[in-house]
Design an enzyme around this catalytic site. Structure first.
Site, PDB file in Angstrom:
ATOM      1  N   ARG A 198       0.809  -1.219   0.000  1.00 32.55           N
ATOM      2  CA  ARG A 198       0.000   0.000   0.000  1.00 32.55           C
ATOM      3  C   ARG A 198       0.846   1.275   0.000  1.00 32.55           C
ATOM      4  O   ARG A 198       0.481   2.291   0.579  1.00 32.55           O
ATOM      5  CB  ARG A 198      -0.975   0.010   1.186  1.00 32.55           C
ATOM      6  CG  ARG A 198      -1.958  -1.137   1.177  1.00 32.55           C
ATOM      7  CD  ARG A 198      -2.842  -1.121  -0.050  1.00 32.55           C
ATOM      8  NE  ARG A 198      -3.681  -2.311  -0.097  1.00 32.55           N
ATOM      9  CZ  ARG A 198      -3.372  -3.423  -0.755  1.00 32.55           C
ATOM     10  NH1 ARG A 198      -2.244  -3.494  -1.453  1.00 32.55           N
ATOM     11  NH2 ARG A 198      -4.176  -4.458  -0.734  1.00 32.55           N
ATOM     12  N   SER A 247     -11.439   1.300   2.559  1.00 31.58           N
ATOM     13  CA  SER A 247     -10.727   0.715   3.697  1.00 31.58           C
ATOM     14  C   SER A 247     -10.035   1.814   4.498  1.00 31.58           C
ATOM     15  O   SER A 247      -9.266   2.606   3.944  1.00 31.58           O
ATOM     16  CB  SER A 247      -9.697  -0.299   3.215  1.00 31.58           C
ATOM     17  OG  SER A 247     -10.323  -1.404   2.613  1.00 31.58           O
ATOM     18  N   GLU A 317      -5.045   4.063   6.205  1.00 33.91           N
ATOM     19  CA  GLU A 317      -4.928   3.896   4.760  1.00 33.91           C
ATOM     20  C   GLU A 317      -5.575   5.078   4.050  1.00 33.91           C
ATOM     21  O   GLU A 317      -5.114   5.520   3.006  1.00 33.91           O
ATOM     22  CB  GLU A 317      -5.588   2.594   4.307  1.00 33.91           C
ATOM     23  CG  GLU A 317      -5.462   2.323   2.818  1.00 33.91           C
ATOM     24  CD  GLU A 317      -5.923   0.937   2.416  1.00 33.91           C
ATOM     25  OE1 GLU A 317      -6.508   0.801   1.321  1.00 33.91           O
ATOM     26  OE2 GLU A 317      -5.711  -0.018   3.191  1.00 33.91           O
TER      27      GLU A 317
END
EC number: 1.3.1.98
Length: 328
Positions: A198, A247, A317
């Site tokens: 990520r 998310s 995130e």
């Protein structure tokens, strides 16, 4: 037993922020420094409508460049002390209530073209991930179905090495084109992106404008079935019809963020007008009228309680930008 009876008690409500004061208007100076700009350049534009949460204050300057050359022209002329922030479709973003100082760049029209040539796909940074997945499916290219499960655009996918359902951007990227803060156009090979989970380690000041991907020949029917399965899974397990931001936290090594949040007893937990989704506990939801401060405070409360119950420090995130609104 009703939902109200079994959900955790709500937390304290943050103080309602005062309406942000307008920023100084930089547009006349910027137009004088960069004559001939073809894109939209406006002062004090509310950003709430550009985010899926539908919260946040204004951009001091909002710039929607016509193309990469237009973007490079402005960046080359921009004073070094003026900050630049890039947003995409706003699906994984909290804009704070005080707004965003400096120039906010949004890549929209002019950055959405998708071209398929053989096994390669060239896509603008403003192209929605799902449209790239569909273009690949129509061309019979395998390896792109995971993009169907990512509610953002290609620029953001590059910046965070977006992934879902067993695939990541690093698996299919060939190269990415970007504009530097000084207005130079550069191309990075996939190996130069420094992809990790990520995240990519390309310089933070690069603004990605397009990317080249490579897939492999596949069976159209099988690819269509993969896409349908991902669509069904998202609709069944995620609050995609709510005002949410995707998310919220990255998965810690060897663990799932949603399981840690659920284990802390936070399913359905509310703070003000923001809530931990009852459907998927790694999603936060604007129940209607929430402020950015409420949503961010809810996320921080979730982090605090998960740390207390599991010893795991969750990492955001969702990208959070801008400044808090002044206290009333």
């Amino acid at each position: 037993m009703s939902v109200a009876e079994h959900q955790p008690a709500s937390g304290p409500k943050p103080t309602e922020p005062a309406a942000p004061a307008p920023f100084a208007d930089l547009v006349p100076e910027l137009r004088a420094r960069a004559p001939g700009l073809r894109g939209r350049l406006e002062a004090n534009v509310p950003l709430a409508d550009f985010t899926w949460f539908r919260v946040g204050g204004p951009a001091q300057v909002l710039f929607l460049p016509a193309d990469a050359d237009d973007l490079a022209r402005l960046l080359a002329a921009l004073p070094a002390q003026v900050p630049v922030t890039v947003i995409g479709l706003g699906s994984n973003l909290i804009v704070r209530d005080g707004g965003v100082p400096g120039v906010v760049v949004r890549l929209a029209r002019g950055f959405t073209e998708i071209v398929v040539e053989g096994c390669r796909i060239t896509a603008g940074a403003g192209a929605p991930d799902v449209k790239v997945a569909r273009a690949a499916a129509e061309a019979g290219l395998d390896g792109f179905s995971f993009l169907r499960g990512i509610p953002g655009a290609i620029g953001g996918a590059l910046r965070m090495n977006a992934g879902a359902y067993g695939g990541e951007v690093k698996d299919v990227l060939v190269s990415a084109q970007a504009v530097t803060r000084a207005g130079a156009v550069v191309t990075l090979a996939a190996a130069e992106m420094g992809f990790t989970y990520r995240h990519c380690h390309a310089p933070d000041d690069l603004i990605f404008t397009r990317a080249v991907f490579e897939g492999r020949p596949g069976d159209r029917a099988e690819i269509a079935a993969q896409m349908a399965k991902i669509t069904d899974s998202r609709e069944a397990t995620q609050p995609i019809k709510s005002r949410t931001g995707g998310s919220t936290f990255t998965n810690p090594p060897g663990a799932s963020a949603w399981k840690l949040v659920d284990g802390a007893g936070l399913r359905g937990f509310t703070l003000g007008r923001a809530q931990v989704s009852e459907l998927h506990t790694n999603f936060l939801v604007n129940l209607g009228g929430a402020t950015a401060a409420e949503i961010e405070a809810l996320g921080e409360e979730v982090r605090r309680r998960v740390l207390a119950t599991s010893g795991v420090a969750l990492e955001w995130e969702i990208k959070r930008i801008g400044i808090a609104a002044p206290a009333p």
